[in-house]
Scaffold this motif. Structure first.
Motif, PDB file in Angstrom:
ATOM      1  N   ALA A  52       0.658  -1.183  -0.091  1.00 48.14           N
ATOM      2  CA  ALA A  52       0.052   0.147   0.144  1.00 48.14           C
ATOM      3  C   ALA A  52       0.914   1.320   0.061  1.00 48.14           C
ATOM      4  CB  ALA A  52      -0.938   0.067   1.195  1.00 48.14           C
ATOM      5  N   ILE A  53       2.094   1.242   0.351  1.00 48.09           N
ATOM      6  CA  ILE A  53       2.907   2.282   0.355  1.00 48.09           C
ATOM      7  C   ILE A  53       2.975   2.932  -1.156  1.00 48.09           C
ATOM      8  CG2 ILE A  53       5.092   1.082   0.041  1.00 48.09           C
ATOM      9  CD1 ILE A  53       4.699   4.216   2.250  1.00 48.09           C
ATOM     10  N   ILE A  54       3.119   1.975  -2.341  1.00 44.64           N
ATOM     11  CA  ILE A  54       3.217   2.575  -3.592  1.00 44.64           C
ATOM     12  C   ILE A  54       2.138   3.470  -4.113  1.00 44.64           C
ATOM     13  CG2 ILE A  54       3.466   1.851  -6.036  1.00 44.64           C
ATOM     14  CD1 ILE A  54       4.722  -0.653  -4.760  1.00 44.64           C
ATOM     15  N   PRO A  55       0.683   3.051  -3.860  1.00 44.03           N
ATOM     16  CA  PRO A  55      -0.165   3.871  -3.968  1.00 44.03           C
ATOM     17  C   PRO A  55      -0.339   5.156  -3.213  1.00 44.03           C
ATOM     18  CG  PRO A  55      -1.387   1.762  -3.409  1.00 44.03           C
ATOM     19  CD  PRO A  55       0.372   1.687  -3.554  1.00 44.03           C
ATOM     20  N   ALA A  56       0.134   5.086  -2.030  1.00 40.73           N
ATOM     21  CA  ALA A  56       0.160   5.970  -1.213  1.00 40.73           C
ATOM     22  C   ALA A  56       1.341   7.160  -1.648  1.00 40.73           C
ATOM     23  CB  ALA A  56       0.697   5.668   0.371  1.00 40.73           C
ATOM     24  N   ILE A  57       2.163   6.749  -2.161  1.00 40.25           N
ATOM     25  CA  ILE A  57       3.204   7.548  -2.684  1.00 40.25           C
ATOM     26  C   ILE A  57       2.855   8.301  -3.763  1.00 40.25           C
ATOM     27  CG2 ILE A  57       5.603   7.872  -3.644  1.00 40.25           C
ATOM     28  CD1 ILE A  57       6.482   5.851  -1.733  1.00 40.25           C
ATOM     29  N   LEU A  58       2.035   7.537  -4.853  1.00 38.06           N
ATOM     30  CA  LEU A  58       1.477   8.102  -5.927  1.00 38.06           C
ATOM     31  C   LEU A  58       0.454   8.912  -5.727  1.00 38.06           C
ATOM     32  CD1 LEU A  58       1.457   4.906  -8.162  1.00 38.06           C
ATOM     33  CD2 LEU A  58       3.132   6.863  -8.288  1.00 38.06           C
ATOM     34  N   PHE A  59      -0.492   8.574  -4.928  1.00 37.44           N
ATOM     35  CA  PHE A  59      -1.654   9.522  -4.654  1.00 37.44           C
ATOM     36  C   PHE A  59      -1.359  11.027  -3.883  1.00 37.44           C
ATOM     37  CE2 PHE A  59      -4.523   5.950  -5.121  1.00 37.44           C
ATOM     38  CZ  PHE A  59      -5.387   6.311  -6.099  1.00 37.44           C
ATOM     39  N   LEU A  60      -0.233  10.804  -2.948  1.00 39.60           N
ATOM     40  CA  LEU A  60       0.258  11.979  -2.192  1.00 39.60           C
ATOM     41  C   LEU A  60       0.947  13.019  -3.319  1.00 39.60           C
ATOM     42  CD1 LEU A  60       0.968  10.530   1.194  1.00 39.60           C
ATOM     43  CD2 LEU A  60      -0.788  12.044   0.565  1.00 39.60           C
ATOM     44  N   ARG A  61       1.876  12.408  -4.058  1.00 38.98           N
ATOM     45  CA  ARG A  61       2.582  13.054  -5.017  1.00 38.98           C
ATOM     46  C   ARG A  61       1.750  13.759  -5.962  1.00 38.98           C
ATOM     47  NH1 ARG A  61       6.259  10.293  -9.076  1.00 38.98           N
ATOM     48  NH2 ARG A  61       6.155  11.874 -10.452  1.00 38.98           N
ATOM     49  N   LYS A  62       0.633  13.139  -6.336  1.00 37.47           N
ATOM     50  CA  LYS A  62      -0.423  13.840  -7.233  1.00 37.47           C
ATOM     51  C   LYS A  62      -1.045  15.051  -6.891  1.00 37.47           C
ATOM     52  CE  LYS A  62      -2.908  11.023  -9.837  1.00 37.47           C
ATOM     53  NZ  LYS A  62      -3.642  10.075 -10.440  1.00 37.47           N
ATOM     54  N   GLY A  63      -1.258  14.594  -5.632  1.00 38.20           N
ATOM     55  CA  GLY A  63      -2.317  15.649  -4.621  1.00 38.20           C
ATOM     56  C   GLY A  63      -1.513  16.792  -4.473  1.00 38.20           C
ATOM     57  N   PHE A  64      -0.077  16.759  -4.236  1.00 36.81           N
ATOM     58  CA  PHE A  64       0.455  18.059  -3.827  1.00 36.81           C
ATOM     59  C   PHE A  64       1.102  18.764  -4.954  1.00 36.81           C
ATOM     60  CE2 PHE A  64       0.880  15.911   0.537  1.00 36.81           C
ATOM     61  CZ  PHE A  64       0.436  16.941   1.289  1.00 36.81           C
ATOM     62  N   ALA A  65       1.238  18.116  -6.289  1.00 35.29           N
ATOM     63  CA  ALA A  65       1.677  18.568  -7.325  1.00 35.29           C
ATOM     64  C   ALA A  65       0.455  19.578  -8.047  1.00 35.29           C
ATOM     65  CB  ALA A  65       2.334  17.400  -8.310  1.00 35.29           C
ATOM     66  N   ASN A  66      -0.550  19.200  -8.068  1.00 38.79           N
ATOM     67  CA  ASN A  66      -1.671  19.844  -8.365  1.00 38.79           C
ATOM     68  C   ASN A  66      -1.467  20.329 -10.171  1.00 38.79           C
ATOM     69  OD1 ASN A  66      -4.455  20.965  -8.455  1.00 38.79           O
ATOM     70  ND2 ASN A  66      -3.483  22.903  -7.642  1.00 38.79           N
ATOM     71  N   LYS A  67      -1.158  19.156 -10.849  1.00 36.47           N
ATOM     72  CA  LYS A  67      -0.617  19.471 -12.053  1.00 36.47           C
ATOM     73  C   LYS A  67      -1.959  19.769 -13.245  1.00 36.47           C
ATOM     74  CE  LYS A  67       1.236  16.467 -15.598  1.00 36.47           C
ATOM     75  NZ  LYS A  67       2.121  15.247 -15.734  1.00 36.47           N
ATOM     76  N   THR A  68      -1.803  20.799 -13.922  1.00 37.41           N
ATOM     77  CA  THR A  68      -2.876  20.894 -14.943  1.00 37.41           C
ATOM     78  C   THR A  68      -3.012  19.649 -16.172  1.00 37.41           C
ATOM     79  OG1 THR A  68      -2.610  23.403 -14.615  1.00 37.41           O
ATOM     80  CG2 THR A  68      -3.623  22.530 -16.554  1.00 37.41           C
ATOM     81  N   ILE A  69      -3.964  19.131 -16.113  1.00 36.06           N
ATOM     82  CA  ILE A  69      -3.997  18.227 -17.072  1.00 36.06           C
ATOM     83  C   ILE A  69      -4.577  18.713 -18.393  1.00 36.06           C
ATOM     84  CG2 ILE A  69      -5.225  15.959 -17.485  1.00 36.06           C
ATOM     85  CD1 ILE A  69      -3.631  16.029 -15.084  1.00 36.06           C
ATOM     86  N   ILE A  70      -6.053  19.264 -18.347  1.00 34.38           N
ATOM     87  CA  ILE A  70      -6.508  19.715 -19.509  1.00 34.38           C
ATOM     88  C   ILE A  70      -6.611  21.263 -19.482  1.00 34.38           C
ATOM     89  CG2 ILE A  70      -8.422  19.772 -21.111  1.00 34.38           C
ATOM     90  CD1 ILE A  70      -9.173  16.868 -20.159  1.00 34.38           C
ATOM     91  N   SER A  71      -6.195  22.177 -20.470  1.00 38.49           N
ATOM     92  CA  SER A  71      -6.465  23.666 -20.599  1.00 38.49           C
ATOM     93  C   SER A  71      -7.056  23.829 -21.778  1.00 38.49           C
ATOM     94  CB  SER A  71      -5.148  24.240 -20.636  1.00 38.49           C
ATOM     95  OG  SER A  71      -5.473  25.821 -20.593  1.00 38.49           O
ATOM     96  N   ILE A  72      -8.315  24.581 -21.450  1.00 44.71           N
ATOM     97  CA  ILE A  72      -9.115  25.067 -22.536  1.00 44.71           C
ATOM     98  C   ILE A  72      -9.041  26.621 -22.674  1.00 44.71           C
ATOM     99  CG2 ILE A  72     -11.436  24.871 -23.837  1.00 44.71           C
ATOM    100  CD1 ILE A  72     -11.746  22.240 -22.198  1.00 44.71           C
ATOM    101  N   ASP A  73      -8.658  27.462 -23.552  1.00 44.88           N
ATOM    102  CA  ASP A  73      -8.744  28.680 -23.782  1.00 44.88           C
ATOM    103  C   ASP A  73      -8.767  29.440 -24.877  1.00 44.88           C
ATOM    104  OD1 ASP A  73      -6.272  28.328 -24.936  1.00 44.88           O
ATOM    105  OD2 ASP A  73      -4.914  28.886 -23.324  1.00 44.88           O
ATOM    106  N   ARG A  74      -8.587  30.627 -25.268  1.00 45.50           N
ATOM    107  CA  ARG A  74      -8.882  31.241 -26.567  1.00 45.50           C
ATOM    108  C   ARG A  74      -8.091  30.729 -27.584  1.00 45.50           C
ATOM    109  NH1 ARG A  74     -11.909  35.777 -26.630  1.00 45.50           N
ATOM    110  NH2 ARG A  74     -12.496  36.634 -24.673  1.00 45.50           N
TER     111      ARG A  74
END
Length: 151
Positions: A52-74
């Protein structure tokens, strides 16, 4: 009705709350696995909860990174910072649920059709995860608003 502001980019990011919650849940499972050992059992035994440490690290990393996946603009639609299409080349977009065997979760996919040089038509397939901070309806509304906006 979903309100989309044409003056600001519409951003789809990883949901901080969901990812941090899932990361802490997996971390709790990992830590609790050390307290639930049966010492009377001899020999090598794989503690499944240690994994369970593997998904824990992955989810926490994704949560703190707050990376933009899709951007829709002009300018158009971008996926992971890469321009998929401009509005001049944009044809249409739709969301469908992908058929995945042996799964209980939603598997929504955004399909974007657009023209490339030579007037050839291409289609990009963008997976929409359950951990994104925007709903499928909001994404389609943003595409509708920006594709019809004056350039």
């Amino acid at each position: 009705m979903i309100k989309v502001d044409r003056d600001k980019p519409f951003l789809v990011k990883e949901s901080k709350g969901v990812n941090i919650f899932l990361g802490l849940l997996c971390l709790t499972l990992f830590v609790s696995s050390f307290f639930n050992n049966d010492e009377s059992e001899k020999g090598f035994r794989l503690q499944l909860l240690h994994v369970a440490i593997i998904p824990a690290i992955l989810f926490l990393r994704k949560g703190f990174a707050n990376k933009t996946i899709i951007s829709i603009d002009r300018k158009g639609i971008m996926y992971h910072g890469e321009l998929i299409t401009t509005w001049e080349d944009f044809i249409d977009a739709r969301i469908e649920q992908a058929e995945v065997v042996l799964t209980i979760q939603d598997n929504f996919v955004l399909f974007v059709r657009y023209r490339q040089p030579g007037n050839r038509i291409f289609q990009s397939r963008i997976p929409l995860r359950n951990t994104h901070n925007k709903a499928e309806e909001e994404i389609i509304e943003a595409i509708r608003v920006f594709s019809r906006a004056p350039r």
